[in-house]
Scaffold this active site. Structure first.
Site, PDB file in Angstrom:
ATOM      1  N   ASP A  18       0.820  -1.224   0.000  1.00 13.98           N
ATOM      2  CA  ASP A  18       0.000   0.000   0.000  1.00 13.98           C
ATOM      3  C   ASP A  18       0.848   1.265   0.000  1.00 13.98           C
ATOM      4  O   ASP A  18       0.659   2.156  -0.821  1.00 13.98           O
ATOM      5  CB  ASP A  18      -0.917   0.035   1.235  1.00 13.98           C
ATOM      6  CG  ASP A  18      -2.099  -0.923   1.106  1.00 13.98           C
ATOM      7  OD1 ASP A  18      -2.443  -1.284  -0.042  1.00 13.98           O
ATOM      8  OD2 ASP A  18      -2.660  -1.296   2.149  1.00 13.98           O
ATOM      9  N   ARG A  98      -0.306   4.294  16.849  1.00 17.13           N
ATOM     10  CA  ARG A  98      -0.739   5.256  15.822  1.00 17.13           C
ATOM     11  C   ARG A  98      -0.513   6.704  16.215  1.00 17.13           C
ATOM     12  O   ARG A  98       0.023   7.480  15.417  1.00 17.13           O
ATOM     13  CB  ARG A  98      -2.194   5.017  15.421  1.00 17.13           C
ATOM     14  CG  ARG A  98      -2.474   3.642  14.814  1.00 17.13           C
ATOM     15  CD  ARG A  98      -1.411   3.183  13.906  1.00 17.13           C
ATOM     16  NE  ARG A  98      -1.786   2.042  13.091  1.00 17.13           N
ATOM     17  CZ  ARG A  98      -0.962   1.401  12.287  1.00 17.13           C
ATOM     18  NH1 ARG A  98       0.305   1.781  12.191  1.00 17.13           N
ATOM     19  NH2 ARG A  98      -1.367   0.377  11.576  1.00 17.13           N
ATOM     20  N   ASP A 127      -7.500   2.685  12.144  1.00 14.94           N
ATOM     21  CA  ASP A 127      -6.218   3.391  12.070  1.00 14.94           C
ATOM     22  C   ASP A 127      -6.344   4.768  11.422  1.00 14.94           C
ATOM     23  O   ASP A 127      -5.702   5.725  11.843  1.00 14.94           O
ATOM     24  CB  ASP A 127      -5.187   2.535  11.330  1.00 14.94           C
ATOM     25  CG  ASP A 127      -4.755   1.335  12.175  1.00 14.94           C
ATOM     26  OD1 ASP A 127      -4.776   1.464  13.413  1.00 14.94           O
ATOM     27  OD2 ASP A 127      -4.415   0.289  11.605  1.00 14.94           O
ATOM     28  N   SER A 177      -3.170  -9.783   6.625  1.00 14.68           N
ATOM     29  CA  SER A 177      -2.635  -8.432   6.810  1.00 14.68           C
ATOM     30  C   SER A 177      -2.136  -8.314   8.247  1.00 14.68           C
ATOM     31  O   SER A 177      -2.853  -8.624   9.200  1.00 14.68           O
ATOM     32  CB  SER A 177      -3.744  -7.425   6.518  1.00 14.68           C
ATOM     33  OG  SER A 177      -3.562  -6.268   7.291  1.00 14.68           O
TER      34      SER A 177
END
Ligand code: ARG
Length: 403
Positions: A18, A98, A127, A177
């Protein structure tokens, strides 16, 4: 000036599919100079490789930031003191990292004079909420781009896009993932999307299958000072080292696998699997130490605060002042959270077998059943009389009891 300078974007970069696609796409679609940032927070990666990849994709500059101790000391330590578990199960490993990453993106954007920051989050997860809100709270002038949320490409289309631009990207072999840091490893996707399907053994990397764990139990003793783990099996360690060591010991015993249905902040349920060996042991040990020290009133109220704290962190509101207000209460409960707790690990299971503290609220002279007891049992009679009064009176009025 003949060639006006391009505007800059600071992109959180993992080196995965990504964010690699994003480096190209941000240059093409927005005509920006891309600066990539990778934080070292305990993920097992080749950081030289990530930097090289970023340069190959055309980034103008790359930062590798070693933020491991900052993560342990300013984020994880708070989670331990708060016994932070979302929906009583998830130690918030991804959620905690995060806001730390977001704060570095903002810092570097300032340093570089960038007006954009970008991250690789999808439009379906928690996220994006965590990044966007933290970034906006820290610098409302920064413009945020989330390419994956915008472009609507699937995995194969991303690979094709890269290929068309001359990049033969080798995607990871894994079908799931994964997000990884010192505090845990999150696993999503593939057959896990069916909540009734058991996770495949090869999804796990930090924990051995409980069936394959040693046939002998392993003891770990954790020493706490004011709520912070400072010692493992008698050896003083800084928090990040202690967590690395404990991840390995507990992981070898198959401890720390979590499989649960999670209610995302964005509104829908998802099935999530985690490996959090150290987090599982430390939160269990810390809350047990508190049970030895805090009184019933403090414990009861702290549970409510813990739940609220965990929700704020999960739901992307790290920057909210309420978190700091709650932490002021939590910190005030940790003054005497000093002592030792021993866990016994065996084939995926863990159990507290010992706790001790100079500040213990346990009084043997009162609790003992031996002749040494100083507790006058006759006092119980009057206590029960008054304690039960409302219940007994209501039952008298209604005729009493269940049919
Ligand atoms: N459900 C977890 C959370 O919201 C894990 C998210 C994992 N993220 C990822 N990019 N794989 O914190």
């Amino acid at each position: 000036m003949l060639f006006p300078m391009k505007e800059k974007v600071v992109l959180g970069f993992s080196g995965g599919l990504d964010t690699s696609t994003a480096v190209l796409w941000l240059q093409e679609k927005y005509d920006l100079d891309v600066i990539t940032v990778t934080l070292k927070i305990g993920q097992k990666e080749d950081f030289g490789n990530i930097e090289e990849k970023s340069k190959l994709l055309g980034a103008k500059k790359h930062y590798t930031i070693d933020a491991l101790d900052e993560f342990a000391d300013k984020y994880i330590s708070k989670c331990i003191k708060a016994n932070g578990l979302y929906e009583d199960k998830y130690p918030l490993s991804t959620a905690l990292a995060r806001p730390l990453i977001a704060s570095w993106l903002v810092k570097i954007a300032k340093q570089e004079g960038a007006s954009y920051v970008a991250h690789g989050c999808t439009g379906k997860g928690n996220d994006q909420i965590r990044f966007d809100i933290t970034i906006r709270a820290l610098d409302p002038k920064l413009k945020i781009i989330a390419p994956v949320r915008e472009w609507n490409m699937n995995r194969d289309q991303e690979l094709e896009y890269l290929k068309a631009k001359g990049f033969d990207f080798k995607p990871s072999r894994s079908r799931v993932s994964v997000d990884e840091n010192l505090w845990g490893r999150s696993i999503e996707g593939d057959i896990l999307e069916d909540p009734s399907a058991e996770p495949l053994e090869d999804y796990f990397e930090w924990t051995v299958a409980p069936e394959k764990a040693p046939d002998k139990s392993t003891y770990v003793t954790i020493g706490f000072e004011k709520g912070i783990p400072v010692e493992l099996n008698g050896e003083k360690m800084k928090l990040s080292d202690l967590i690395v060591t404990l991840n390995s010991i507990a992981g070898q015993n198959g401890v720390g696998r979590i499989d649960h249905m999670e209610d995302r902040a964005i509104g829908f349920k998802s099935r999530e699997v985690y490996e959090c060996p150290a987090a599982t042991c430390l939160i269990e040990a810390h809350s047990e130490l508190e049970k030895l020290i805090l009184n019933r009133n403090q414990l009861f109220f702290k549970k409510l605060v813990e739940k609220e704290w965990s929700w704020l962190v999960y739901a992307g509101l790290w920057a909210d002042p309420l978190r700091r207000n709650l932490e002021a209460f939590i910190d005030s409960t940790q003054d005497f959270a000093t002592g030792k707790v021993t866990l016994k690990l065996y084939k995926g299971g863990y159990r507290i077998v010992s706790r001790s503290s100079q500040y213990s609220g346990y009084d043997l002279n009162i609790a003992t059943y031996s002749f040494k007891s100083i507790f006058d049992q006759k006092n119980a009679l009057g206590f029960i009389e008054i304690w039960g009064l409302p219940t007994i009176l209501s039952n008298l009025k209604s005729g009493g009891g269940d049919e």
